[in-house]
Design a protein around this motif. Structure first.
Motif, mmCIF file in Angstrom:
data_model
loop_
_atom_site.group_PDB
_atom_site.id
_atom_site.type_symbol
_atom_site.label_atom_id
_atom_site.label_comp_id
_atom_site.label_asym_id
_atom_site.label_seq_id
_atom_site.Cartn_x
_atom_site.Cartn_y
_atom_site.Cartn_z
ATOM 1 N N VAL A 1 -6.196 -11.167 -12.729
ATOM 2 C CA VAL A 1 -5.898 -11.209 -11.045
ATOM 3 C C VAL A 1 -5.657 -12.808 -10.626
ATOM 4 O O VAL A 1 -5.594 -12.859 -9.361
ATOM 5 C CB VAL A 1 -6.823 -10.461 -10.397
ATOM 6 N N GLY B 1 -0.478 -1.500 -10.830
ATOM 7 C CA GLY B 1 -0.682 -3.207 -11.255
ATOM 8 C C GLY B 1 -2.019 -3.389 -10.914
ATOM 9 O O GLY B 1 -3.014 -2.869 -10.554
ATOM 10 N N LEU B 2 -2.361 -4.954 -11.107
ATOM 11 C CA LEU B 2 -3.418 -5.541 -10.606
ATOM 12 C C LEU B 2 -3.679 -5.705 -9.349
ATOM 13 O O LEU B 2 -4.660 -5.727 -8.807
ATOM 14 C CB LEU B 2 -3.822 -6.500 -11.584
ATOM 15 N N ARG B 3 -2.496 -6.148 -8.775
ATOM 16 C CA ARG B 3 -2.860 -6.574 -7.287
ATOM 17 C C ARG B 3 -1.311 -5.954 -6.750
ATOM 18 O O ARG B 3 -0.129 -5.857 -7.028
ATOM 19 C CB ARG B 3 -2.469 -8.073 -6.999
ATOM 20 N N HIS B 4 -1.631 -5.292 -5.589
ATOM 21 C CA HIS B 4 -0.616 -4.519 -5.014
ATOM 22 C C HIS B 4 -1.017 -4.217 -3.539
ATOM 23 O O HIS B 4 -2.142 -4.071 -3.272
ATOM 24 C CB HIS B 4 -0.050 -3.244 -5.705
ATOM 25 N N ARG C 1 -5.390 -11.968 3.170
ATOM 26 C CA ARG C 1 -5.028 -13.312 2.224
ATOM 27 C C ARG C 1 -4.888 -12.897 0.525
ATOM 28 O O ARG C 1 -4.573 -11.670 0.331
ATOM 29 C CB ARG C 1 -6.003 -14.450 2.423
ATOM 30 N N GLU C 2 -5.409 -13.757 -0.370
ATOM 31 C CA GLU C 2 -5.362 -13.461 -1.568
ATOM 32 C C GLU C 2 -3.902 -13.321 -2.162
ATOM 33 O O GLU C 2 -3.655 -12.553 -3.014
ATOM 34 C CB GLU C 2 -6.010 -11.957 -2.044
ATOM 35 N N GLY D 1 -12.939 -11.213 0.232
ATOM 36 C CA GLY D 1 -12.375 -9.991 0.065
ATOM 37 C C GLY D 1 -13.129 -8.729 -0.155
ATOM 38 O O GLY D 1 -12.549 -7.534 0.150
ATOM 39 N N ASN E 1 -6.104 -5.778 -1.706
ATOM 40 C CA ASN E 1 -4.608 -5.525 -2.501
ATOM 41 C C ASN E 1 -5.167 -5.514 -4.123
ATOM 42 O O ASN E 1 -4.292 -5.949 -4.501
ATOM 43 C CB ASN E 1 -3.799 -6.843 -2.272
ATOM 44 N N CYS E 2 -6.447 -5.172 -4.201
ATOM 45 C CA CYS E 2 -6.865 -5.376 -5.719
ATOM 46 C C CYS E 2 -6.938 -3.959 -6.293
ATOM 47 O O CYS E 2 -7.473 -3.232 -5.647
ATOM 48 C CB CYS E 2 -8.091 -6.301 -5.738
ATOM 49 N N ARG E 3 -6.709 -4.198 -7.808
ATOM 50 C CA ARG E 3 -6.817 -3.034 -8.497
ATOM 51 C C ARG E 3 -7.462 -3.511 -9.766
ATOM 52 O O ARG E 3 -7.204 -2.915 -11.005
ATOM 53 C CB ARG E 3 -5.592 -1.914 -8.593
ATOM 54 N N CYS E 4 -8.222 -4.768 -9.901
ATOM 55 C CA CYS E 4 -9.194 -4.923 -11.097
ATOM 56 C C CYS E 4 -9.894 -3.572 -11.171
ATOM 57 O O CYS E 4 -9.982 -2.559 -10.766
ATOM 58 C CB CYS E 4 -9.703 -6.198 -10.729
ATOM 59 N N PRO E 5 -10.458 -3.822 -12.755
ATOM 60 C CA PRO E 5 -11.510 -2.681 -13.007
ATOM 61 C C PRO E 5 -12.450 -1.965 -11.836
ATOM 62 O O PRO E 5 -12.643 -1.082 -11.617
ATOM 63 C CB PRO E 5 -11.991 -3.105 -14.364
ATOM 64 N N ALA F 1 -9.479 -11.165 -15.980
ATOM 65 C CA ALA F 1 -9.229 -9.929 -15.254
ATOM 66 C C ALA F 1 -7.731 -9.630 -14.848
ATOM 67 O O ALA F 1 -7.221 -8.813 -14.573
ATOM 68 C CB ALA F 1 -9.956 -9.634 -14.076
ATOM 69 N N GLN G 1 -11.169 -5.050 -2.608
ATOM 70 C CA GLN G 1 -10.363 -5.887 -2.014
ATOM 71 C C GLN G 1 -9.070 -5.386 -1.464
ATOM 72 O O GLN G 1 -8.479 -4.440 -2.397
ATOM 73 C CB GLN G 1 -10.226 -7.242 -2.661
ATOM 74 N N PRO H 1 -3.901 -0.140 -2.389
ATOM 75 C CA PRO H 1 -3.152 -0.665 -3.475
ATOM 76 C C PRO H 1 -2.847 0.507 -4.497
ATOM 77 O O PRO H 1 -3.601 1.287 -4.708
ATOM 78 C CB PRO H 1 -3.690 -1.615 -3.895
ATOM 79 N N ASN I 1 -15.363 -9.245 -6.346
ATOM 80 C CA ASN I 1 -14.871 -7.838 -6.949
ATOM 81 C C ASN I 1 -14.615 -7.947 -8.357
ATOM 82 O O ASN I 1 -14.563 -6.682 -8.738
ATOM 83 C CB ASN I 1 -13.851 -7.492 -5.977
#
Lengths: 311, 311
Positions: A230, B75-78, B101-102, A12, A18-22, A228, A16, B72, A268
């Motif tokens: 996710v 949210g956390l994933r987008h 993926r993911e 990823g 598609n990710c908006r983790c911290p 997290a 990554q 994104p 990530n």
């Protein structure tokens, strides 16, 4: 012997897509505390001329562009990349093969199991077998992927790649699915273990005395992804031992004699990716380095091998 | 309707990892006359919020990073990427799926033939079919990959992907292997044809009257690769019509009414990639634009559809 961390992130990358983790959120915002990182890969050379790639991440084209020693040097078609070695069949370690095409000769080394997974998917024939020799490697059998660079694959607790998982995959199995590599040249030894589900006594003995260990830093705690928000998988379920905890890599490897300790393959979601964070400081205080893309380790010939030169 | 050229180069990109043809040599040297270019892909949106990717190149992670509207947002994933459409099964058009993926939901549209090639390779299951619906599209049947964005696939002369070629592949066949796409929204029409072996009368009729045509600019002359000394294949053998010559795209499309003419999918050997070159100037003098990564075309609602607003 030289090694260059081409990609320091797990699958990823950071951020990554598609990710908006911290951590990813900081990266998307361009916060200087989080360096963008590409997916897992290492380049190894004995002489600085011929190079071996350990794993081929989806980001390999970008990684080659960012690494001048890997640029073509002469003639109309050329590459200093003379060999590629796979440590498992995870997509973030094999999808870069789709970039290493264009009828360029190199050797592709892996266990029979990993080569079998590739052979079962015709799409990998874009890496023309007429140009790229697929060389099966036995566990524990030392071979030379480049002249004078010795490599030995050893099994570590792991699992089959996600895309080959059945309904109830075995985690922590020891076999040809997931391997570490011990490199030796000119009296120096470097171990590369980007994926490992558990620190076994066998692993501790193997890495004792190495000049450098580059090791699986995917998750800080076993439940990183769950906390997290996710994902639902633990580190164990993904085949990755945590950094922290009584059974984590810091504690379990603390007694080993290791020249340089470097975490690679960092997911990530892992807060050690944030410069100056408490988690980064705690890891660094134990003597570990958190890898970044381009981190280069250079080992001169071992001093105790230099003879006839008392100075 | 908006389109963004995510990647303007053909397979291998510019520079290509193992190439020192004249264009790649300038790119490796950092010469400002040759912009680095990633591999072929287009993003299309009607509203600027939801996006369709046409083809998924191996460079898709880098392309998303370079394109803020594809980051994104919440949210956390987008992801704003809600659909992917494949125009053929070439590796430079499908390998990016391994990055998407993911467990992110999107729709994957392609002809039965292209979806079949993917289904036959289990490695594509990393794009989890439980999340990513594989939607078979019939030629000539208009569908909506995004709300309000209409798309119609039409066959163009082509060939099967290199990795599915037999001993003596048919070149110039018309079927499900290689398709163009006509997009329509709000009274505007854009045709995207990144691969095409020959300009047929059918193609000329289809693109007549479009607001924009983004078309296969792989080779300038049929023997580009042979003259550059990097290959033995003609453009025809690779399934690509040349730009120049009596049967080339410039001449054969000259009489069509086309708002904007843009060459995409440009191979690293093509001298039109060099800014200010004689070849570039000649192409531009005929009204064609040479695409670069990030080139954006924005079409407001067609004026003749705006009613009740005489100003």
């Amino acid at each position: 012997m030289q090694t260059i961390v081409l990609g320091s992130a797990a699958g990823g990358g950071v951020p990554q897509w598609n990710c908006r983790c911290p951590v990813c959120s900081l990266a998307w915002a361009g916060d200087p505390r989080v360096r963008p990182r590409t997916q897992s890969g290492l380049a190894v050379s004995r002489d600085g001329e011929a190079w071996l790639l350990v794993n081929a991440s989806p980001d390999i084209r970008q990684q080659i562009a960012a690494t001048p020693v890997l640029h073509p040097r002469s003639g109309l078609r050329h590459s200093p990349i003379q060999a590629v070695l796979l440590t498992n069949g995870d997509i973030d370690h094999v999808a870069g093969l789709f970039t290493l095409r264009e009828n360029q000769r190199f050797d592709l080394f892996a266990t029979a199991e990993i080569l079998g997974a590739i052979a079962a998917n015709r799409v990998f024939d874009v890496v023309n077998p007429a140009c790229v020799a697929r060389r099966e490697v036995q566990l524990e059998a030392t071979f030379e992927p480049l002249p004078g660079l010795r490599a030995t694959l050893f099994p570590v607790p792991g699992k089959v790649p996600l895309w080959l998982e059945g309904a109830d995959p075995v985690i922590g199995m020891v076999g040809e699915s997931t391997v570490g590599v011990m490199f030796e040249a000119d009296g120096r030894r470097i171990a590369y273990v980007p994926g490992c589900a558990r620190i076994s006594d066998d692993l501790r003995q193997r890495v004792d005395g190495v000049d450098a260990l580059l090791f699986d830093g995917t998750v800080l705690e076993d439940d990183d992804l769950i906390r997290a928000g996710v994902g639902v998988k633990t580190g164990w379920r993904m085949g990755h031992v945590p950094i922290n905890g009584a059974n984590g890599s810091i504690a379990k490897l603390a007694d080993c004699h290791i020249g340089q300790r470097v975490f690679v393959h960092i997911n990530n979601t892992n807060p050690i990716l944030v410069d100056h964070s408490a988690e980064r400081r705690q890891v660094e205080e134990t003597g570990w380095t958190v890898a970044y893309d381009g981190l280069t380790l250079h080992f001169a010939t071992s001093a105790n091998l230099v003879k006839g030169n008392p100075e």
